[in-house]
Write a protein that holds these residues in place. Structure first.
Motif, PDB file in Angstrom:
ATOM      1  N   CYS A   6      -8.734   4.792  -3.537  1.00 57.13           N
ATOM      2  CA  CYS A   6      -8.481   5.613  -2.337  1.00 57.13           C
ATOM      3  C   CYS A   6      -7.054   6.141  -2.310  1.00 57.13           C
ATOM      4  CB  CYS A   6      -8.732   4.796  -1.074  1.00 57.13           C
ATOM      5  SG  CYS A   6     -10.439   4.341  -0.807  1.00 57.13           S
ATOM      6  N   LYS A   7      -6.102   5.253  -2.616  1.00 56.73           N
ATOM      7  CA  LYS A   7      -4.687   5.622  -2.526  1.00 56.73           C
ATOM      8  C   LYS A   7      -4.036   5.790  -3.884  1.00 56.73           C
ATOM      9  CE  LYS A   7      -4.732   5.582   1.917  1.00 56.73           C
ATOM     10  NZ  LYS A   7      -4.561   6.833   2.666  1.00 56.73           N
ATOM     11  N   LYS A   8      -4.852   5.729  -4.960  1.00 53.51           N
ATOM     12  CA  LYS A   8      -4.354   5.927  -6.324  1.00 53.51           C
ATOM     13  C   LYS A   8      -3.178   4.996  -6.640  1.00 53.51           C
ATOM     14  CE  LYS A   8      -7.093   9.489  -7.165  1.00 53.51           C
ATOM     15  NZ  LYS A   8      -8.148   9.139  -6.197  1.00 53.51           N
ATOM     16  N   VAL A   9      -3.413   3.710  -6.449  1.00 49.54           N
ATOM     17  CA  VAL A   9      -2.386   2.701  -6.723  1.00 49.54           C
ATOM     18  C   VAL A   9      -2.794   1.912  -7.967  1.00 49.54           C
ATOM     19  CG1 VAL A   9      -1.112   0.731  -5.807  1.00 49.54           C
ATOM     20  CG2 VAL A   9      -1.911   2.521  -4.254  1.00 49.54           C
ATOM     21  N   VAL A  18       6.431  -6.130  -6.112  1.00 51.61           N
ATOM     22  CA  VAL A  18       6.862  -7.530  -6.064  1.00 51.61           C
ATOM     23  C   VAL A  18       8.226  -7.686  -6.735  1.00 51.61           C
ATOM     24  CG1 VAL A  18       6.352  -9.868  -6.862  1.00 51.61           C
ATOM     25  CG2 VAL A  18       4.511  -8.442  -5.908  1.00 51.61           C
ATOM     26  N   ALA A  19       8.383  -7.065  -7.889  1.00 54.20           N
ATOM     27  CA  ALA A  19       9.650  -7.152  -8.629  1.00 54.20           C
ATOM     28  C   ALA A  19      10.808  -6.589  -7.805  1.00 54.20           C
ATOM     29  CB  ALA A  19       9.534  -6.410  -9.958  1.00 54.20           C
ATOM     30  N   GLN A  20      10.489  -5.636  -6.911  1.00 53.54           N
ATOM     31  CA  GLN A  20      11.537  -5.013  -6.101  1.00 53.54           C
ATOM     32  C   GLN A  20      11.719  -5.701  -4.748  1.00 53.54           C
ATOM     33  OE1 GLN A  20      10.237  -0.927  -6.145  1.00 53.54           O
ATOM     34  NE2 GLN A  20      11.320  -0.486  -8.067  1.00 53.54           N
ATOM     35  N   GLY A  21      11.063  -6.853  -4.569  1.00 54.41           N
ATOM     36  CA  GLY A  21      11.364  -7.658  -3.390  1.00 54.41           C
ATOM     37  C   GLY A  21      10.244  -7.926  -2.415  1.00 54.41           C
ATOM     38  N   ALA A  22       9.111  -7.282  -2.568  1.00 54.20           N
ATOM     39  CA  ALA A  22       8.002  -7.566  -1.648  1.00 54.20           C
ATOM     40  C   ALA A  22       7.573  -9.019  -1.842  1.00 54.20           C
ATOM     41  CB  ALA A  22       6.832  -6.634  -1.921  1.00 54.20           C
ATOM     42  N   SER A  23       7.377  -9.747  -0.745  1.00 55.68           N
ATOM     43  CA  SER A  23       7.116 -11.182  -0.873  1.00 55.68           C
ATOM     44  C   SER A  23       5.747 -11.584  -0.341  1.00 55.68           C
ATOM     45  CB  SER A  23       8.207 -11.970  -0.147  1.00 55.68           C
ATOM     46  OG  SER A  23       8.241 -11.604   1.211  1.00 55.68           O
ATOM     47  N   SER A  24       4.898 -10.626  -0.072  1.00 56.63           N
ATOM     48  CA  SER A  24       3.546 -10.948   0.396  1.00 56.63           C
ATOM     49  C   SER A  24       2.628  -9.765   0.102  1.00 56.63           C
ATOM     50  CB  SER A  24       3.545 -11.208   1.903  1.00 56.63           C
ATOM     51  OG  SER A  24       3.836 -10.012   2.601  1.00 56.63           O
ATOM     52  N   PHE A  25       1.334 -10.026   0.171  1.00 57.65           N
ATOM     53  CA  PHE A  25       0.389  -8.930  -0.041  1.00 57.65           C
ATOM     54  C   PHE A  25       0.564  -7.856   1.028  1.00 57.65           C
ATOM     55  CE2 PHE A  25      -3.728  -6.900   0.697  1.00 57.65           C
ATOM     56  CZ  PHE A  25      -3.883  -6.301  -0.537  1.00 57.65           C
ATOM     57  N   GLY A  26       0.824  -8.291   2.253  1.00 63.42           N
ATOM     58  CA  GLY A  26       1.022  -7.336   3.339  1.00 63.42           C
ATOM     59  C   GLY A  26       2.178  -6.383   3.073  1.00 63.42           C
ATOM     60  N   GLU A  27       3.262  -6.928   2.553  1.00 61.82           N
ATOM     61  CA  GLU A  27       4.424  -6.080   2.253  1.00 61.82           C
ATOM     62  C   GLU A  27       4.091  -5.094   1.139  1.00 61.82           C
ATOM     63  OE1 GLU A  27       8.288  -7.813   1.623  1.00 61.82           O
ATOM     64  OE2 GLU A  27       7.872  -9.338   3.142  1.00 61.82           O
ATOM     65  N   VAL A  28       3.403  -5.598   0.103  1.00 67.22           N
ATOM     66  CA  VAL A  28       3.026  -4.712  -1.005  1.00 67.22           C
ATOM     67  C   VAL A  28       2.098  -3.619  -0.497  1.00 67.22           C
ATOM     68  CG1 VAL A  28       1.790  -4.588  -3.199  1.00 67.22           C
ATOM     69  CG2 VAL A  28       3.348  -6.489  -2.758  1.00 67.22           C
ATOM     70  N   SER A  29       1.180  -3.984   0.350  1.00 65.56           N
ATOM     71  CA  SER A  29       0.239  -3.020   0.900  1.00 65.56           C
ATOM     72  C   SER A  29       0.965  -1.965   1.734  1.00 65.56           C
ATOM     73  CB  SER A  29      -0.796  -3.756   1.753  1.00 65.56           C
ATOM     74  OG  SER A  29      -1.696  -2.843   2.324  1.00 65.56           O
ATOM     75  N   GLU A  31       4.039  -0.997   1.396  1.00 66.73           N
ATOM     76  CA  GLU A  31       4.882  -0.163   0.536  1.00 66.73           C
ATOM     77  C   GLU A  31       4.071   0.789  -0.333  1.00 66.73           C
ATOM     78  OE1 GLU A  31       7.733  -2.348  -1.739  1.00 66.73           O
ATOM     79  OE2 GLU A  31       8.395  -3.465   0.018  1.00 66.73           O
ATOM     80  N   THR A  32       2.952   0.316  -0.857  1.00 63.65           N
ATOM     81  CA  THR A  32       2.183   1.131  -1.807  1.00 63.65           C
ATOM     82  C   THR A  32       1.023   1.870  -1.157  1.00 63.65           C
ATOM     83  OG1 THR A  32       0.682  -0.689  -2.370  1.00 63.65           O
ATOM     84  CG2 THR A  32       2.706  -0.500  -3.678  1.00 63.65           C
ATOM     85  N   ARG A  33       0.610   1.439   0.030  1.00 67.40           N
ATOM     86  CA  ARG A  33      -0.573   1.946   0.752  1.00 67.40           C
ATOM     87  C   ARG A  33      -1.867   1.412   0.143  1.00 67.40           C
ATOM     88  NH1 ARG A  33       1.031   2.112   4.947  1.00 67.40           N
ATOM     89  NH2 ARG A  33      -0.654   3.403   5.736  1.00 67.40           N
ATOM     90  N   CYS A  34      -1.746   0.511  -0.826  1.00 66.87           N
ATOM     91  CA  CYS A  34      -2.927  -0.100  -1.437  1.00 66.87           C
ATOM     92  C   CYS A  34      -3.720  -0.840  -0.363  1.00 66.87           C
ATOM     93  CB  CYS A  34      -2.479  -1.086  -2.527  1.00 66.87           C
ATOM     94  SG  CYS A  34      -3.854  -1.879  -3.382  1.00 66.87           S
ATOM     95  N   SER A  35      -5.029  -0.699  -0.404  1.00 63.46           N
ATOM     96  CA  SER A  35      -5.912  -1.439   0.495  1.00 63.46           C
ATOM     97  C   SER A  35      -5.785  -1.016   1.961  1.00 63.46           C
ATOM     98  CB  SER A  35      -5.641  -2.938   0.357  1.00 63.46           C
ATOM     99  OG  SER A  35      -6.626  -3.679   0.999  1.00 63.46           O
ATOM    100  N   THR A  36      -5.442   0.233   2.186  1.00 62.77           N
ATOM    101  CA  THR A  36      -5.290   0.689   3.573  1.00 62.77           C
ATOM    102  C   THR A  36      -6.399   1.655   3.992  1.00 62.77           C
ATOM    103  OG1 THR A  36      -3.820   2.485   2.893  1.00 62.77           O
ATOM    104  CG2 THR A  36      -2.773   0.408   3.557  1.00 62.77           C
TER     105      THR A  36
END
Ligand code: FES
Length: 56
Positions: A6-9, A18-29, A31-36
């Motif tokens: 859906c979001k081409k992630v 994660v490497a840039q500091g996201a510390s949870s799935f929610g944060e990654v989501s 930042e990337t819009r994955c799973s939204t």
């Protein structure tokens, strides 16, 4: 590879967040819009993010 169609992630983008500091799935989501949109990618995306967090 694309994890979220859906979001081409990609798995690489998830690991990069994660490497840039996201510390949870929610944060990654946020930042990337994955799973939204449909949510079908959530299970795989979580696995990839959890794996990346464990490797930190
Ligand atoms: Fe990720 Fe639809 S495939 S929200």
């Amino acid at each position: 590879m694309y994890v979220c169609m859906c979001k081409k992630v990609t798995d690489r983008q998830l690991r990069q967040a994660v490497a840039q500091g996201a510390s949870s799935f929610g944060e990654v989501s946020r930042e990337t819009r994955c799973s939204t949109q449909c949510g079908k990618c959530t299970c795989l995306a979580r696995e990839i993010v959890d794996d990346a967090l464990l490797a930190q």
